[in-house]
Design a protein around this motif. Structure first.
Motif, short mmCIF file in Angstrom:
data_model
loop_
_atom_site.label_atom_id
_atom_site.label_comp_id
_atom_site.label_asym_id
_atom_site.label_seq_id
_atom_site.Cartn_x
_atom_site.Cartn_y
_atom_site.Cartn_z
N VAL A 15 -17.23 -18.41 -41.55
CA VAL A 15 -18.59 -18.04 -41.15
C VAL A 15 -19.49 -19.47 -41.40
O VAL A 15 -20.40 -19.64 -40.65
CB VAL A 15 -19.40 -17.07 -41.93
CG1 VAL A 15 -18.66 -15.69 -41.65
CG2 VAL A 15 -19.40 -17.45 -43.28
N LEU A 16 -18.95 -20.54 -42.08
CA LEU A 16 -19.56 -21.93 -42.23
C LEU A 16 -19.44 -22.67 -41.41
O LEU A 16 -20.10 -23.64 -41.08
CB LEU A 16 -19.24 -22.33 -43.59
CG LEU A 16 -19.45 -21.62 -44.97
CD1 LEU A 16 -18.97 -22.12 -46.15
CD2 LEU A 16 -20.83 -21.31 -45.19
N GLU A 44 -26.65 -16.47 -41.20
CA GLU A 44 -25.27 -16.10 -40.89
C GLU A 44 -24.21 -16.53 -41.96
O GLU A 44 -22.72 -16.18 -41.63
CB GLU A 44 -24.77 -15.87 -39.58
CG GLU A 44 -25.99 -15.54 -38.54
CD GLU A 44 -26.08 -13.80 -38.60
OE1 GLU A 44 -25.34 -13.14 -38.99
OE2 GLU A 44 -27.59 -13.48 -38.30
N TRP A 45 -24.47 -16.69 -43.04
CA TRP A 45 -23.57 -17.32 -44.11
C TRP A 45 -23.32 -16.22 -45.18
O TRP A 45 -22.63 -16.77 -46.30
CB TRP A 45 -24.00 -18.64 -44.56
CG TRP A 45 -23.80 -19.54 -43.55
CD1 TRP A 45 -23.32 -19.97 -42.50
CD2 TRP A 45 -24.09 -21.04 -43.86
NE1 TRP A 45 -23.64 -20.99 -41.64
CE2 TRP A 45 -23.80 -21.85 -42.87
CE3 TRP A 45 -24.37 -21.84 -44.90
CZ2 TRP A 45 -24.00 -23.35 -42.70
CZ3 TRP A 45 -24.73 -23.02 -44.94
CH2 TRP A 45 -24.61 -23.81 -43.81
N GLN A 46 -23.85 -15.01 -45.31
CA GLN A 46 -24.02 -14.38 -46.30
C GLN A 46 -22.53 -13.79 -46.58
O GLN A 46 -22.20 -13.36 -47.72
CB GLN A 46 -24.75 -12.83 -46.19
CG GLN A 46 -24.44 -12.17 -45.01
CD GLN A 46 -24.92 -12.47 -43.71
OE1 GLN A 46 -25.48 -13.61 -43.46
NE2 GLN A 46 -25.33 -11.48 -42.73
N ARG A 47 -21.52 -13.75 -45.92
CA ARG A 47 -20.15 -13.54 -46.16
C ARG A 47 -19.40 -14.53 -46.93
O ARG A 47 -18.35 -14.47 -47.27
CB ARG A 47 -19.40 -12.93 -45.07
CG ARG A 47 -19.83 -11.65 -44.40
CD ARG A 47 -18.99 -10.92 -43.31
NE ARG A 47 -18.62 -11.87 -42.36
CZ ARG A 47 -19.19 -12.35 -41.27
NH1 ARG A 47 -20.40 -11.76 -41.11
NH2 ARG A 47 -18.65 -13.11 -40.41
N ALA A 48 -19.85 -15.99 -46.97
CA ALA A 48 -19.65 -16.86 -47.72
C ALA A 48 -20.02 -16.89 -49.12
O ALA A 48 -21.05 -16.32 -49.36
CB ALA A 48 -19.82 -18.32 -47.04
N ASP A 68 -24.24 -15.85 -52.85
CA ASP A 68 -23.81 -15.60 -51.15
C ASP A 68 -24.49 -16.65 -50.30
O ASP A 68 -25.58 -17.02 -50.78
CB ASP A 68 -24.22 -14.26 -50.75
CG ASP A 68 -23.37 -13.22 -51.58
OD1 ASP A 68 -22.27 -13.52 -51.94
OD2 ASP A 68 -23.86 -12.16 -51.78
N GLY A 69 -24.01 -16.95 -49.35
CA GLY A 69 -24.83 -17.78 -48.42
C GLY A 69 -26.00 -17.09 -47.88
O GLY A 69 -26.22 -15.83 -47.93
#
Length: 159
Positions: A93-94, A60-64, A54-55
């Protein structure tokens, strides 16, 4: 040491603790998700060869999701890095609109797509010679689903 000297040291130490605590509150310390290993022929493969994660939360990239593929799967032209990063970012989100739009789910595999033998939790990596510079295919069975993950070039990272 005199009484005033000790008091000065205590006050200085307290200020140092307060300053450190205040600064620590301003620094984002959320760790990136650890790299997840894959298998090939039932054997665990080094995360230096292939990994997903996960990101990082501090960006704030954890959904990628990120897929890193290294040599020998990906062979770059001479002088280029021998690795590639593919991303799954349907929510954007990226902040890379082209990558968000290039991610596709429920797609058909290209005719020249072949399984690489790399698997993780019921998901297999497939690559097609016709678009391996731009797309990795992640295929799950039961039910069968194919996702096309676009390549991030250059690879993405955050501070």
């Amino acid at each position: 040491m005199g009484r005033n000297s000790r008091r000065s040291l205590v006050v200085a130490a307290l200020w140092a603790v307060l300053a450190t605590t205040a600064l620590a509150g301003c620094v984002r310390t959320a760790p990136s998700a650890p790299a997840e290993s894959w298998t090939r022929n039932g054997e665990t493969v080094s995360i230096d060869v292939i990994s997903t994660n996960d990101g990082p939360g501090h960006c704030e990239w954890q959904r990628a999701r990120f897929l890193q593929i290294s040599w020998p799967i990906y062979s770059a032209p001479e002088g280029q890095p021998k690795s590639a990063q593919y991303v799954r970012d349907p929510e954007g989100v990226l902040g890379q609109e082209a990558l968000r739009l290039a991610f596709r789910t429920g797609v058909a595999l290209p005719e020249d797509a072949k399984p690489t033998g790399y698997e993780r939790d019921g998901t297999a990596l497939w690559l097609a010679e016709s678009d391996r510079e731009s797309t990795a295919y992640l295929v799950t069975e039961d039910p069968r689903r194919v996702e096309a993950w676009p390549r991030a070039d250059p690879p993405l990272g955050c501070d």
